[in-house]
Each structure stands twice: as structure tokens, then as C-alpha cells.
Design an enzyme around this catalytic site. Structure first.
Site, PDB file in Angstrom:
ATOM      1  N   LEU A  92       0.879  -1.228   0.210  1.00 20.66           N
ATOM      2  CA  LEU A  92       0.025  -0.260  -0.036  1.00 20.66           C
ATOM      3  C   LEU A  92       0.955   1.286   0.041  1.00 20.66           C
ATOM      4  CD1 LEU A  92      -2.755  -1.092   2.760  1.00 20.66           C
ATOM      5  CD2 LEU A  92      -2.881  -1.233   0.299  1.00 20.66           C
TER       6      LEU A  92
ATOM      7  N   GLY B  77       4.016  -0.140   5.079  1.00 15.20           N
ATOM      8  CA  GLY B  77       5.253   0.298   5.238  1.00 15.20           C
ATOM      9  C   GLY B  77       5.505   0.768   6.869  1.00 15.20           C
TER      10      GLY B  77
ATOM     11  N   ASP C 100       8.771   8.759   8.505  1.00 14.46           N
ATOM     12  CA  ASP C 100       9.679   9.491   7.803  1.00 14.46           C
ATOM     13  C   ASP C 100       9.532  11.101   7.239  1.00 14.46           C
ATOM     14  OD1 ASP C 100       7.584   9.663   5.764  1.00 14.46           O
ATOM     15  OD2 ASP C 100       8.961   8.763   4.261  1.00 14.46           O
TER      16      ASP C 100
ATOM     17  N   ASN D  15       8.218  12.648   5.383  1.00 14.68           N
ATOM     18  CA  ASN D  15       8.159  12.716   3.783  1.00 14.68           C
ATOM     19  C   ASN D  15       9.684  12.868   3.326  1.00 14.68           C
ATOM     20  OD1 ASN D  15       5.467  12.540   2.885  1.00 14.68           O
ATOM     21  ND2 ASN D  15       5.085  14.594   3.710  1.00 14.68           N
TER      22      ASN D  15
ATOM     23  N   CYS E   7       8.662   3.158  -0.914  1.00 12.94           N
ATOM     24  CA  CYS E   7       7.868   2.119  -0.842  1.00 12.94           C
ATOM     25  C   CYS E   7       7.400   1.693  -2.122  1.00 12.94           C
ATOM     26  CB  CYS E   7       6.455   1.866   0.382  1.00 12.94           C
ATOM     27  SG  CYS E   7       7.439   2.025   1.962  1.00 12.94           S
TER      28      CYS E   7
ATOM     29  N   LEU F 179      -5.067   3.268  -1.263  1.00  7.78           N
ATOM     30  CA  LEU F 179      -6.383   3.077  -0.763  1.00  7.78           C
ATOM     31  C   LEU F 179      -7.247   4.165  -1.785  1.00  7.78           C
ATOM     32  CD1 LEU F 179      -5.809   3.296   3.093  1.00  7.78           C
ATOM     33  CD2 LEU F 179      -6.395   1.230   1.634  1.00  7.78           C
TER      34      LEU F 179
END
Length: 227
Positions: free
Chosen positions: A93, A113, A117, A119, A125, A139
């Protein structure tokens, strides 16, 4: 989850990113893992929750939390994703995926994941999924609700959305129940609103093995800590 009410749907939190986080962010991640476990325990129909690549700083942090995680009804694996599941069963995802998760295929493993972070590692991922030959999807947030601002969901929020969807068979309800109301803009009409309320978990149509699992959609909403 060994409960008689548990569903066979597997959801894995990938804990292979310790090296990309500082101690404070690892602690935040472990809090999110704990909340995900609590959500699963409270669910009417718990999912099969996996922790993969479990070890290192994440393990140390969880051990220090005093939660007795070794007694959790969870599948804890030290191996990485591809050593636990066949590659063709993995769906990572990530908001960077052009695929949209319209429905859930119970034969797949949905992966969240485990990365806080801010960003700093956007796209990581998605790149990992492509490199490893995993399936990937975002999603369908943009199809059902409008957000008032850009939103990065936490691990436990993504997990709770999946639990809510399996219990309601309605993405709009799942998003609205989990995403804080202050983040919601003007609501969109749910596809399920047009056809009325569907049966919940007793209805086997909740899951699909249809190859048309995804649709392409360029609208990208962050649905995980990872990018």
C-alpha cells in the site's frame, strides 16, 4: 489471530526501515504498531496481523514498552516480506502507486510500510515494490471523500481503515470513521450509497479473487507513513 471470528485476510507491517529512522521516530512507529494490535483485538472480526523483518531497534523498543508482545496473538516474523510470502501475493500500500485498491482479494497480503519519515523518503515503498516485483496500490481515498489538506496516514490509521472496510464493506464509512473530521472537506457520494447497505462479514462478496482488483487513477493521496 486464532479467534474463531478472525478473517483469513493477511495484513503485514513491514519493519525493515529501522536504519532510516532515528530513535524518536522508531518509538513513534512502535506506538503505532501497538495501536494496530489493539485495534485488531477489539475488532468483531480480527485480521491476520503480521510483523515482518522484526528485529533490531524496533524489537528493542517494543521490548522496552512492557506490553508483553511475545504473548500477542500476532504472526511475528524475523524474515523479510519475500521470505514470508510469495511475491505474487504481496500488495504494498503506497500513495505513489497508479493502482487503486477498489476491493480486497483475500488471497493477497496487504502490506503497510513501517516507516515514520516526515516525507524524507517519499516514493521509497513504491520503488521497493517495483524493484522486488510486488503488487502495489493506493487506498481509494480520493474516490470517496475529499480532504481539506494533504494527509499522511499513520500505520495504525491505515490498519484501522482496512478493519473498518472488512466490517462495513464501505470505503467511505471506513475513511470517515478513521480520518479526523477536521481533515475532511466536502463529502463525496459513496458508490455503496447508490446501491444501499450491503451485508457485512456474513456476505462472501466482501472479498474477490477477480483479476480486476485495481483501476488506474492518477489522484494520489498519502495512505501510509511510507512514500
Amino acid at each position: 489471530m486464532s479467534s474463531n471470528d478472525a478473517l483469513p485476510l493477511r495484513v503485514a507491517i513491514d519493519l525493515s526501515f529501522d536504519h532510516l529512522m532515528n530513535e524518536r521516530d522508531i518509538a513513534k512507529l512502535i506506538k503505532q504498531v501497538q495501536r494496530s494490535y489493539a485495534i485488531n483485538r477489539r475488532a468483531f472480526h480480527p485480521l491476520q496481523l503480521y510483523l515482518t523483518s522484526f528485529g533490531g531497534e524496533s524489537e528493542k523498543c517494543l521490548a522496552k514498552s512492557g506490553t508483553g508482545y511475545k504473548n500477542w496473538d500476532v504472526h511475528i516474523k524475523t524474515q523479510n516480506l519475500s521470505d514470508v510470502f510469495p511475491n505474487d501475493e504481496i500488495v504494498y500500500l503506497t500513495s505513489d502507486s497508479p493502482n487503486v485498491l477498489n476491493t480486497i482479494d483475500v488471497s493477497k497480503v496487504l502490506v503497510i510500510g513501517g516507516l515514520v519519515d516526515h516525507n524524507h523518503h517519499k516514493g521509497l515503498c513504491f520503488e521497493l515494490a517495483v524493484k522486488q516485483g510486488f503488487g502495489h496500490a493506493q487506498l481509494p481515498i480520493a474516490e470517496y471523500i475529499k480532504l481539506s489538506s494533504r494527509k499522511v496516514l499513520t500505520v495504525n490509521q491505515v490498519y484501522e481503515i482496512l478493519v473498518q472496510y472488512t466490517e462495513t464493506n464501505d470505503w467511505k464509512t471506513a475513511f470517515s470513521n478513521v480520518i479526523p473530521s477536521r481533515k475532511l472537506g466536502t463529502a463525496k457520494t459513496s458508490k455503496n450509497d447508490e446501491i444501499g447497505n450491503r451485508n457485512k462479514l456474513q456476505d462472501n462478496s466482501l472479498f474477490t479473487n477477480d483479476d480486476n482488483l485495481f483501476t488506474n487513477d492518477n489522484n494520489s493521496i498519502d495512505n501510509g507513513n511510507v512514500s
